[in-house]
Design a protein around this motif. Structure first.
Motif, PDB file in Angstrom:
ATOM      1  N   TYR A 213       6.428  41.421  65.835  1.00 41.88           N
ATOM      2  CA  TYR A 213       6.566  39.999  66.160  1.00 41.88           C
ATOM      3  C   TYR A 213       5.603  39.128  65.353  1.00 41.88           C
ATOM      4  CZ  TYR A 213       9.487  41.502  70.048  1.00 41.88           C
ATOM      5  OH  TYR A 213      10.497  42.045  70.802  1.00 41.88           O
ATOM      6  N   SER A 214       4.390  39.596  65.183  1.00 46.01           N
ATOM      7  CA  SER A 214       3.423  38.859  64.369  1.00 46.01           C
ATOM      8  C   SER A 214       2.341  39.825  63.890  1.00 46.01           C
ATOM      9  CB  SER A 214       2.794  37.709  65.170  1.00 46.01           C
ATOM     10  OG  SER A 214       1.905  36.968  64.352  1.00 46.01           O
ATOM     11  N   PRO A 215       2.681  40.672  62.909  1.00 42.77           N
ATOM     12  CA  PRO A 215       1.713  41.666  62.428  1.00 42.77           C
ATOM     13  C   PRO A 215       0.576  40.993  61.663  1.00 42.77           C
ATOM     14  CG  PRO A 215       3.652  41.655  61.021  1.00 42.77           C
ATOM     15  CD  PRO A 215       3.960  40.738  62.175  1.00 42.77           C
ATOM     16  N   THR A 216      -0.653  41.416  61.941  1.00 38.50           N
ATOM     17  CA  THR A 216      -1.809  40.774  61.316  1.00 38.50           C
ATOM     18  C   THR A 216      -2.634  41.710  60.449  1.00 38.50           C
ATOM     19  OG1 THR A 216      -3.171  41.175  63.275  1.00 38.50           O
ATOM     20  CG2 THR A 216      -2.011  39.052  63.155  1.00 38.50           C
ATOM     21  N   ASN A 217      -2.820  42.958  60.899  1.00 39.01           N
ATOM     22  CA  ASN A 217      -3.700  43.871  60.178  1.00 39.01           C
ATOM     23  C   ASN A 217      -3.083  45.259  60.091  1.00 39.01           C
ATOM     24  OD1 ASN A 217      -5.560  41.732  61.524  1.00 39.01           O
ATOM     25  ND2 ASN A 217      -6.767  42.557  59.849  1.00 39.01           N
ATOM     26  N   ILE A 218      -3.563  46.045  59.124  1.00 36.91           N
ATOM     27  CA  ILE A 218      -2.940  47.341  58.841  1.00 36.91           C
ATOM     28  C   ILE A 218      -3.999  48.364  58.457  1.00 36.91           C
ATOM     29  CG2 ILE A 218      -2.542  46.723  56.432  1.00 36.91           C
ATOM     30  CD1 ILE A 218       0.049  48.337  56.536  1.00 36.91           C
ATOM     31  N   TYR A 219      -3.746  49.606  58.851  1.00 37.72           N
ATOM     32  CA  TYR A 219      -4.553  50.742  58.395  1.00 37.72           C
ATOM     33  C   TYR A 219      -3.594  51.888  58.103  1.00 37.72           C
ATOM     34  CZ  TYR A 219      -8.097  54.334  57.972  1.00 37.72           C
ATOM     35  OH  TYR A 219      -8.903  55.332  57.489  1.00 37.72           O
ATOM     36  N   VAL A 220      -3.805  52.571  56.980  1.00 37.28           N
ATOM     37  CA  VAL A 220      -2.940  53.678  56.596  1.00 37.28           C
ATOM     38  C   VAL A 220      -3.769  54.956  56.541  1.00 37.28           C
ATOM     39  CG1 VAL A 220      -1.322  54.574  54.894  1.00 37.28           C
ATOM     40  CG2 VAL A 220      -1.514  52.098  55.239  1.00 37.28           C
ATOM     41  N   SER A 221      -3.410  55.944  57.369  1.00 36.26           N
ATOM     42  CA  SER A 221      -4.071  57.239  57.349  1.00 36.26           C
ATOM     43  C   SER A 221      -3.266  58.194  56.460  1.00 36.26           C
ATOM     44  CB  SER A 221      -4.195  57.790  58.769  1.00 36.26           C
ATOM     45  OG  SER A 221      -2.919  58.161  59.273  1.00 36.26           O
ATOM     46  N   LYS A 222      -3.578  59.488  56.513  1.00 33.76           N
ATOM     47  CA  LYS A 222      -2.905  60.439  55.626  1.00 33.76           C
ATOM     48  C   LYS A 222      -1.419  60.588  55.942  1.00 33.76           C
ATOM     49  CE  LYS A 222      -4.375  64.414  58.424  1.00 33.76           C
ATOM     50  NZ  LYS A 222      -5.125  65.692  58.403  1.00 33.76           N
ATOM     51  N   ASN A 223      -1.012  60.262  57.170  1.00 39.06           N
ATOM     52  CA  ASN A 223       0.426  60.392  57.492  1.00 39.06           C
ATOM     53  C   ASN A 223       0.964  59.315  58.427  1.00 39.06           C
ATOM     54  OD1 ASN A 223      -0.828  61.190  59.822  1.00 39.06           O
ATOM     55  ND2 ASN A 223      -0.057  63.280  59.801  1.00 39.06           N
ATOM     56  N   LYS A 224       0.154  58.305  58.737  1.00 35.02           N
ATOM     57  CA  LYS A 224       0.603  57.266  59.661  1.00 35.02           C
ATOM     58  C   LYS A 224       0.195  55.881  59.175  1.00 35.02           C
ATOM     59  CE  LYS A 224       0.276  60.264  63.745  1.00 35.02           C
ATOM     60  NZ  LYS A 224      -0.437  60.508  65.020  1.00 35.02           N
ATOM     61  N   VAL A 225       0.936  54.878  59.633  1.00 40.95           N
ATOM     62  CA  VAL A 225       0.624  53.470  59.371  1.00 40.95           C
ATOM     63  C   VAL A 225       0.415  52.781  60.714  1.00 40.95           C
ATOM     64  CG1 VAL A 225       1.393  51.318  58.320  1.00 40.95           C
ATOM     65  CG2 VAL A 225       2.051  53.505  57.292  1.00 40.95           C
ATOM     66  N   TYR A 226      -0.767  52.183  60.893  1.00 43.24           N
ATOM     67  CA  TYR A 226      -1.125  51.496  62.132  1.00 43.24           C
ATOM     68  C   TYR A 226      -1.076  49.993  61.874  1.00 43.24           C
ATOM     69  CZ  TYR A 226      -3.051  56.085  63.404  1.00 43.24           C
ATOM     70  OH  TYR A 226      -3.218  57.425  63.663  1.00 43.24           O
ATOM     71  N   VAL A 227      -0.319  49.274  62.688  1.00 45.56           N
ATOM     72  CA  VAL A 227      -0.152  47.833  62.497  1.00 45.56           C
ATOM     73  C   VAL A 227      -0.503  47.111  63.791  1.00 45.56           C
ATOM     74  CG1 VAL A 227       1.393  45.976  61.818  1.00 45.56           C
ATOM     75  CG2 VAL A 227       1.718  48.272  60.861  1.00 45.56           C
ATOM     76  N   SER A 228      -1.461  46.195  63.742  1.00 39.69           N
ATOM     77  CA  SER A 228      -1.747  45.374  64.921  1.00 39.69           C
ATOM     78  C   SER A 228      -0.723  44.242  64.973  1.00 39.69           C
ATOM     79  CB  SER A 228      -3.172  44.820  64.877  1.00 39.69           C
ATOM     80  OG  SER A 228      -3.366  43.999  63.752  1.00 39.69           O
ATOM     81  N   ASP A 229      -0.019  44.174  66.090  1.00 39.57           N
ATOM     82  CA  ASP A 229       1.052  43.188  66.265  1.00 39.57           C
ATOM     83  C   ASP A 229       0.617  42.194  67.331  1.00 39.57           C
ATOM     84  OD1 ASP A 229       3.414  41.806  66.254  1.00 39.57           O
ATOM     85  OD2 ASP A 229       4.583  43.347  67.287  1.00 39.57           O
ATOM     86  N   MET A 230       0.044  41.072  66.878  1.00 37.91           N
ATOM     87  CA  MET A 230      -0.480  40.095  67.822  1.00 37.91           C
ATOM     88  C   MET A 230       0.632  39.509  68.689  1.00 37.91           C
ATOM     89  SD  MET A 230      -3.213  37.045  67.098  1.00 37.91           S
ATOM     90  CE  MET A 230      -2.090  36.031  66.152  1.00 37.91           C
ATOM     91  N   GLY A 231       1.850  39.458  68.163  1.00 33.41           N
ATOM     92  CA  GLY A 231       2.967  38.895  68.908  1.00 33.41           C
ATOM     93  C   GLY A 231       3.370  39.701  70.112  1.00 33.41           C
ATOM     94  N   SER A 232       3.101  41.018  70.094  1.00 29.47           N
ATOM     95  CA  SER A 232       3.430  41.863  71.241  1.00 29.47           C
ATOM     96  C   SER A 232       2.188  42.382  71.948  1.00 29.47           C
ATOM     97  CB  SER A 232       4.294  43.052  70.797  1.00 29.47           C
ATOM     98  OG  SER A 232       3.555  43.910  69.939  1.00 29.47           O
ATOM     99  N   GLY A 233       1.008  42.006  71.459  1.00 33.16           N
ATOM    100  CA  GLY A 233      -0.227  42.462  72.090  1.00 33.16           C
ATOM    101  C   GLY A 233      -0.385  43.960  72.030  1.00 33.16           C
ATOM    102  N   SER A 234      -0.108  44.571  70.881  1.00 31.63           N
ATOM    103  CA  SER A 234      -0.160  46.027  70.787  1.00 31.63           C
ATOM    104  C   SER A 234      -0.426  46.457  69.351  1.00 31.63           C
ATOM    105  CB  SER A 234       1.158  46.642  71.272  1.00 31.63           C
ATOM    106  OG  SER A 234       2.220  46.291  70.399  1.00 31.63           O
ATOM    107  N   VAL A 235      -0.629  47.763  69.187  1.00 25.23           N
ATOM    108  CA  VAL A 235      -0.704  48.378  67.869  1.00 25.23           C
ATOM    109  C   VAL A 235       0.484  49.317  67.747  1.00 25.23           C
ATOM    110  CG1 VAL A 235      -2.001  49.904  66.342  1.00 25.23           C
ATOM    111  CG2 VAL A 235      -3.203  48.216  67.734  1.00 25.23           C
ATOM    112  N   LYS A 236       1.279  49.146  66.698  1.00 29.48           N
ATOM    113  CA  LYS A 236       2.466  49.979  66.505  1.00 29.48           C
ATOM    114  C   LYS A 236       2.223  50.961  65.360  1.00 29.48           C
ATOM    115  CE  LYS A 236       5.513  46.667  68.665  1.00 29.48           C
ATOM    116  NZ  LYS A 236       6.683  45.785  68.596  1.00 29.48           N
ATOM    117  N   ILE A 237       2.729  52.172  65.550  1.00 35.74           N
ATOM    118  CA  ILE A 237       2.446  53.263  64.629  1.00 35.74           C
ATOM    119  C   ILE A 237       3.754  53.749  64.005  1.00 35.74           C
ATOM    120  CG2 ILE A 237       1.352  55.519  64.363  1.00 35.74           C
ATOM    121  CD1 ILE A 237      -0.189  54.931  66.962  1.00 35.74           C
ATOM    122  N   TYR A 238       3.718  53.925  62.674  1.00 32.58           N
ATOM    123  CA  TYR A 238       4.896  54.340  61.908  1.00 32.58           C
ATOM    124  C   TYR A 238       4.513  55.491  60.975  1.00 32.58           C
ATOM    125  CZ  TYR A 238       6.336  49.560  63.199  1.00 32.58           C
ATOM    126  OH  TYR A 238       6.621  48.398  63.885  1.00 32.58           O
TER     127      TYR A 238
END
Length: 355
Positions: A213-238
């Motif tokens: 909904y409103s992604p603001t920040n990102i971190y990429v590990s060896k096999n995952k992508v972490y995205v802070s989504d301020m619009g949903s009040g959560s961190v989503k992992i891909y």
């Protein structure tokens, strides 16, 4: 040698001698009461180590004699930091208050504002990333571009204008450049080096679990992508390919929930660190998404956080061992940027009791 030149030489020699003997202002944190999280020392996992808000927190203080020769020392301020990175004992602070990248060299004890003119000029840098060759990538949210500079600060190129509406964060991993686009509701992925646009994710619609909904920040590990989504009040992992895996947290005011999740970082044990601009703290979750600990808080005191926006983890700890309680070993660093208050860039340490 002419008499005037001899006098000048002697004055400079004295200045250098006094300079080498003058006390280092650096930070006075080594003499301050220690701040731990949790507060009970024997169970402490995090220690507040030091902070940077002014050039005087780093640079050596001039003596009275030096001031007579060189003039009074100017104290430069970090105005409104948004992003923070660290590489090889250099801090790179995206200061939206001055529209510059403030670079603090801890080894040389220098403090400078970086914003080249011409094609490499920045208007509103919000986050940055430093690659292994110390090339500096800067996200400019107003120009909708990513700017690249070499290790000497020379402007090289920019990219991303065609794909980004409001780029807000960047991460480089496994020959890919990942850009968080807050108004496009997606992550744009480029090929490192050529900067060719490869793909974006999620390819979804509003209402689905993977939608941003409103992604603001990102971190990429060896096999995952972490995205802070301020619009949903959560961190989503891909996955790296953009397949949705999981969500950590939800919108709310209880522990383990968020109101304004911003910066995210992950340590080597896959613990997830998330700063919240409304709670004014950082929450830590294990790899199963369970809350472990929180630290910070809008106390206004040392160790507190005031509208934190960005977080970075570093395992290059040698310089900061001087600030650690001697009963503990320093495992890694946690840096948090705060937009307001007296403590603009806080440095914490993940600590463990010595055997």
């Amino acid at each position: 040698m002419k008499p005037n030149n001899i006098i000048i030489f002697l004055i400079l020699a004295v200045v250098l001698l006094v300079s080498s003997c003058s006390p280092k202002l650096a930070n006075t944190e080594t003499s301050q009461p220690k701040v731990f999280y949790p507060a009970v020392e024997d169970s402490a996992k995090i220690q507040f180590l030091t902070f940077y808000s002014y050039s005087s927190n780093l640079e050596e203080k001039r003596s009275k004699f030096q001031e007579n020769i060189l003039g009074k020392q100017t104290d430069f301020e970090i105005k409104k930091p948004y992003g923070v990175e660290i590489k090889n004992n250099k801090l790179y602070i995206s200061d939206v208050g001055t529209a510059t990248i403030t670079i603090l060299d801890l080894t040389k004890k220098t403090f400078r504002a970086f914003n080249p003119q011409g094609n490499g000029n920045l208007r509103l840098p919000v986050n940055s990333f430093i690659d292994d060759e110390e090339n500096l990538y800067v996200v400019d949210i107003l120009q909708k571009k990513i700017f690249k500079y070499d290790s000497n600060g020379k402007y090289l190129l920019n990219f991303g204008l065609s794909e980004n509406k409001a780029p807000s964060d960047i991460f480089i991993k496994d020959t890919k450049v990942w850009v968080c686009d807050s108004k496009n509701n997606r992550i744009n992925v480029y090929e490192e080096g050529s900067n060719k646009f490869l793909y974006y994710f999620p390819e979804s619609i509003e209402g689905n679990d993977d939608w941003l909904y409103s992604p603001t920040n990102i971190y990429v590990s060896k096999n995952k992508v972490y995205v802070s989504d301020m619009g949903s009040g959560s961190v989503k992992i891909y996955t790296h390919e953009g397949k949705y895996l999981n969500t950590v947290g939800s919108f709310g005011q209880n522990m383990g929930q968020f109101v304004r999740p911003k910066g995210v970082a992950v340590d080597n044990d896959e613990n997830l660190y998330v700063v919240d601009g409304s709670f004014h703290n950082t929450q830590i979750f294990n790899k199963e998404g369970e809350l472990l600990l929180f630290f910070g808080g809008a106390t206004g005191d040392r160790g507190g956080q005031y509208l934190p926006t960005s977080i970075t983890i570093s395992y290059d700890v040698e310089y900061f061992k001087q600030f650690v309680d001697p009963k503990y070993d320093l495992k890694y660093l946690i840096l948090v940027a705060n937009q307001y208050g007296n403590y603009k860039v806080n440095v914490y340490g993940r600590i463990e009791l010595k055997n």
